[in-house]
Design a protein around this motif. Structure first.
Motif, PDB file in Angstrom:
ATOM      1  N   ILE A   1      41.023 -92.881 -24.179  1.00  0.00           N
ATOM      2  CA  ILE A   1      40.243 -91.683 -23.872  1.00  0.00           C
ATOM      3  C   ILE A   1      38.920 -92.058 -23.227  1.00  0.00           C
ATOM      4  CG2 ILE A   1      39.048 -89.687 -24.856  1.00  0.00           C
ATOM      5  CD1 ILE A   1      41.224 -89.674 -27.066  1.00  0.00           C
ATOM      6  N   LEU A   2      38.234 -93.019 -23.814  1.00  0.00           N
ATOM      7  CA  LEU A   2      36.932 -93.424 -23.282  1.00  0.00           C
ATOM      8  C   LEU A   2      37.076 -93.984 -21.870  1.00  0.00           C
ATOM      9  CD1 LEU A   2      33.915 -93.747 -23.760  1.00  0.00           C
ATOM     10  CD2 LEU A   2      34.375 -95.950 -24.845  1.00  0.00           C
ATOM     11  N   GLY A   3      38.114 -94.772 -21.638  1.00  0.00           N
ATOM     12  CA  GLY A   3      38.323 -95.345 -20.313  1.00  0.00           C
ATOM     13  C   GLY A   3      38.563 -94.288 -19.256  1.00  0.00           C
TER      14      GLY A   3
ATOM     15  N   ASP B   1      22.782 -88.800 -27.919  1.00  0.00           N
ATOM     16  CA  ASP B   1      23.435 -89.349 -29.118  1.00  0.00           C
ATOM     17  C   ASP B   1      24.960 -89.354 -29.021  1.00  0.00           C
ATOM     18  OD1 ASP B   1      20.845 -89.464 -30.002  1.00  0.00           O
ATOM     19  OD2 ASP B   1      21.002 -87.743 -31.341  1.00  0.00           O
ATOM     20  N   GLY B   2      25.481 -89.939 -27.944  1.00  0.00           N
ATOM     21  CA  GLY B   2      26.926 -90.035 -27.784  1.00  0.00           C
ATOM     22  C   GLY B   2      27.549 -88.897 -27.005  1.00  0.00           C
ATOM     23  N   TRP B   3      26.731 -87.941 -26.579  1.00  0.00           N
ATOM     24  CA  TRP B   3      27.208 -86.815 -25.774  1.00  0.00           C
ATOM     25  C   TRP B   3      26.613 -86.899 -24.372  1.00  0.00           C
ATOM     26  CZ3 TRP B   3      30.407 -82.882 -27.756  1.00  0.00           C
ATOM     27  CH2 TRP B   3      30.619 -82.928 -29.147  1.00  0.00           C
ATOM     28  N   ILE B   4      27.385 -86.492 -23.368  1.00  0.00           N
ATOM     29  CA  ILE B   4      26.902 -86.352 -22.003  1.00  0.00           C
ATOM     30  C   ILE B   4      26.945 -84.875 -21.634  1.00  0.00           C
ATOM     31  CG2 ILE B   4      27.291 -86.908 -19.562  1.00  0.00           C
ATOM     32  CD1 ILE B   4      26.354 -89.288 -21.120  1.00  0.00           C
ATOM     33  N   LEU B   5      25.783 -84.328 -21.314  1.00  0.00           N
ATOM     34  CA  LEU B   5      25.695 -82.935 -20.877  1.00  0.00           C
ATOM     35  C   LEU B   5      25.614 -82.937 -19.354  1.00  0.00           C
ATOM     36  CD1 LEU B   5      23.465 -80.185 -22.454  1.00  0.00           C
ATOM     37  CD2 LEU B   5      23.766 -80.343 -19.997  1.00  0.00           C
ATOM     38  N   ARG B   6      26.516 -82.197 -18.727  1.00  0.00           N
ATOM     39  CA  ARG B   6      26.584 -82.187 -17.264  1.00  0.00           C
ATOM     40  C   ARG B   6      26.457 -80.759 -16.758  1.00  0.00           C
ATOM     41  NH1 ARG B   6      30.841 -85.183 -14.241  1.00  0.00           N
ATOM     42  NH2 ARG B   6      32.423 -83.867 -15.199  1.00  0.00           N
TER      43      ARG B   6
ATOM     44  N   SER C   1      29.638 -79.039 -18.831  1.00  0.00           N
ATOM     45  CA  SER C   1      29.925 -79.036 -20.260  1.00  0.00           C
ATOM     46  C   SER C   1      29.288 -80.249 -20.920  1.00  0.00           C
ATOM     47  CB  SER C   1      31.446 -79.057 -20.492  1.00  0.00           C
ATOM     48  OG  SER C   1      32.029 -80.176 -19.853  1.00  0.00           O
ATOM     49  N   ALA C   2      29.213 -80.186 -22.232  1.00  0.00           N
ATOM     50  CA  ALA C   2      28.782 -81.338 -23.024  1.00  0.00           C
ATOM     51  C   ALA C   2      30.034 -82.015 -23.574  1.00  0.00           C
ATOM     52  CB  ALA C   2      27.870 -80.899 -24.163  1.00  0.00           C
ATOM     53  N   THR C   3      30.176 -83.295 -23.310  1.00  0.00           N
ATOM     54  CA  THR C   3      31.390 -84.034 -23.652  1.00  0.00           C
ATOM     55  C   THR C   3      31.031 -85.261 -24.481  1.00  0.00           C
ATOM     56  OG1 THR C   3      32.476 -83.344 -21.603  1.00  0.00           O
ATOM     57  CG2 THR C   3      33.353 -85.303 -22.684  1.00  0.00           C
ATOM     58  N   PRO C   4      31.747 -85.521 -25.577  1.00  0.00           N
ATOM     59  CA  PRO C   4      31.497 -86.755 -26.321  1.00  0.00           C
ATOM     60  C   PRO C   4      31.970 -87.961 -25.519  1.00  0.00           C
ATOM     61  CG  PRO C   4      33.410 -85.619 -27.219  1.00  0.00           C
ATOM     62  CD  PRO C   4      32.815 -84.712 -26.184  1.00  0.00           C
ATOM     63  N   LEU C   5      31.144 -88.983 -25.482  1.00  0.00           N
ATOM     64  CA  LEU C   5      31.500 -90.197 -24.749  1.00  0.00           C
ATOM     65  C   LEU C   5      31.296 -91.428 -25.637  1.00  0.00           C
ATOM     66  CD1 LEU C   5      32.634 -90.520 -21.887  1.00  0.00           C
ATOM     67  CD2 LEU C   5      30.384 -91.293 -21.152  1.00  0.00           C
TER      68      LEU C   5
ATOM     69  N   LEU D   1      37.060 -87.672 -29.075  1.00  0.00           N
ATOM     70  CA  LEU D   1      36.099 -88.717 -29.447  1.00  0.00           C
ATOM     71  C   LEU D   1      35.062 -88.197 -30.436  1.00  0.00           C
ATOM     72  CD1 LEU D   1      35.400 -90.460 -26.004  1.00  0.00           C
ATOM     73  CD2 LEU D   1      36.830 -91.302 -27.882  1.00  0.00           C
ATOM     74  N   GLN D   2      34.852 -86.888 -30.497  1.00  0.00           N
ATOM     75  CA  GLN D   2      33.824 -86.326 -31.358  1.00  0.00           C
ATOM     76  C   GLN D   2      34.188 -86.490 -32.839  1.00  0.00           C
ATOM     77  OE1 GLN D   2      35.928 -84.445 -29.511  1.00  0.00           O
ATOM     78  NE2 GLN D   2      36.990 -83.175 -31.014  1.00  0.00           N
ATOM     79  N   ALA D   3      33.164 -86.482 -33.682  1.00  0.00           N
ATOM     80  CA  ALA D   3      33.393 -86.457 -35.123  1.00  0.00           C
ATOM     81  C   ALA D   3      34.099 -85.154 -35.496  1.00  0.00           C
ATOM     82  CB  ALA D   3      32.064 -86.566 -35.868  1.00  0.00           C
ATOM     83  N   PRO D   4      34.999 -85.174 -36.475  1.00  0.00           N
ATOM     84  CA  PRO D   4      35.705 -83.950 -36.853  1.00  0.00           C
ATOM     85  C   PRO D   4      34.767 -82.800 -37.203  1.00  0.00           C
ATOM     86  CG  PRO D   4      36.713 -85.854 -37.911  1.00  0.00           C
ATOM     87  CD  PRO D   4      35.455 -86.341 -37.270  1.00  0.00           C
TER      88      PRO D   4
END
Length: 252
Positions: free
Chosen positions: A7-9, A27-32, A43-47, A79-82
């Motif tokens: 997923i990360l790749g 903190d582990g999120w990318i807001l675009r 969107s904001a996506t966990p990375l 990738l996000q925490a539950p």
């Protein structure tokens, strides 16, 4: 390769292949942000595996969307925490548009369709024709040009011509052994006769010449026709993502 590393790749390649206009890291999120053109670019996506989301961070990121006159949107790729999804649900963010990321091996046949022209640079003509074929919210030439002109990886802008008429378009972006397929679109009056397939296969062949071993793309879960087409071409599910959007605001 673990699910998280896959997923990360692919997510990091997607960020590069479909650039936004503004990026912010939290903190582990990318807001675009990209003027509302496509959810993946707005969107904001966990990375980062286990990316956490608390009330304060949720409010902070949401404020940036609202300031840009966009509906706060979180793109959840696994990738996000539950607890992140649970918090968004508790705050009445609606889950919409589940999407499949599909992947397929790129064959060693590197010959493109002779009726598909491929250019390494975007043109106003390509943007105009692709936007017109899409119609609706995606008939926004300015935003599409703004996104694809920012691509810094090796790209291919494909056009299929029949009797000198352009009838189908697509974008391929190669990075580190993968080719991402984007904006595959066919003229509305010629859909369902295999033209999109020809563009996809030609872009995969181009990717082969650029050293790609795997192709990937995204398709909405509800689009069974497209999923069937891609399945016939050897694409299988890599992972799934969905969106959580704030209620009470109009779509941009």
């Amino acid at each position: 390769m673990s699910d998280h590393s896959l997923i990360l790749g692919l997510e990091s390649r997607l960020l590069n292949a479909w650039p936004s206009f503004d990026y912010q890291a939290y903190d582990g999120w990318i807001l675009r942000l990209a003027n509302g053109y496509t959810k993946r670019a707005n969107s904001a996506t966990p990375l980062m595996p286990g990316a956490a989301l608390d009330e304060a961070l949720l409010d902070y990121m949401s404020a940036h969307f609202i300031a840009a006159n966009l509906r706060p949107t979180f793109r959840l790729n696994g990738l996000q925490a539950p607890e992140a999804d649970a918090l968004l649900a508790a705050r009445h963010f609606k889950e919409i548009e589940p999407t499949h990321v599909l992947a397929a091996p790129v064959g060693r046949e590197c010959e493109t369709d002779p009726e598909v022209t491929i250019s390494p640079k975007v043109s106003k003509q390509w943007v105009h024709e692709a936007s017109e074929a899409y119609g609706g919210d995606k008939a926004d030439e300015t935003s599409l040009m703004g996104i694809v002109s920012r691509i810094r990886q090796k790209a291919a802008f494909a056009t299929l011509n029949l009797d000198d008429r352009p009838v189908a378009w697509g974008l391929g972006v190669v990075e580190r052994g993968y080719i991402g397929l984007y904006d595959i679109v066919v003229a509305p009056d010629l859909r369902g006769i295999g033209l999109g397939r020809r563009v996809v296969l030609s872009l995969m062949a181009w990717g082969c010449t650029e050293g790609a071993h795997t192709a990937y793309l995204q398709v909405r879960e509800e689009n069974e026709i497209a999923r069937s087409l891609y399945g016939a071409l050897g694409f299988g599910l890599a992972y799934r993502y969905t969106h959580r959007v704030m209620l009470g605001r109009s779509s941009p």
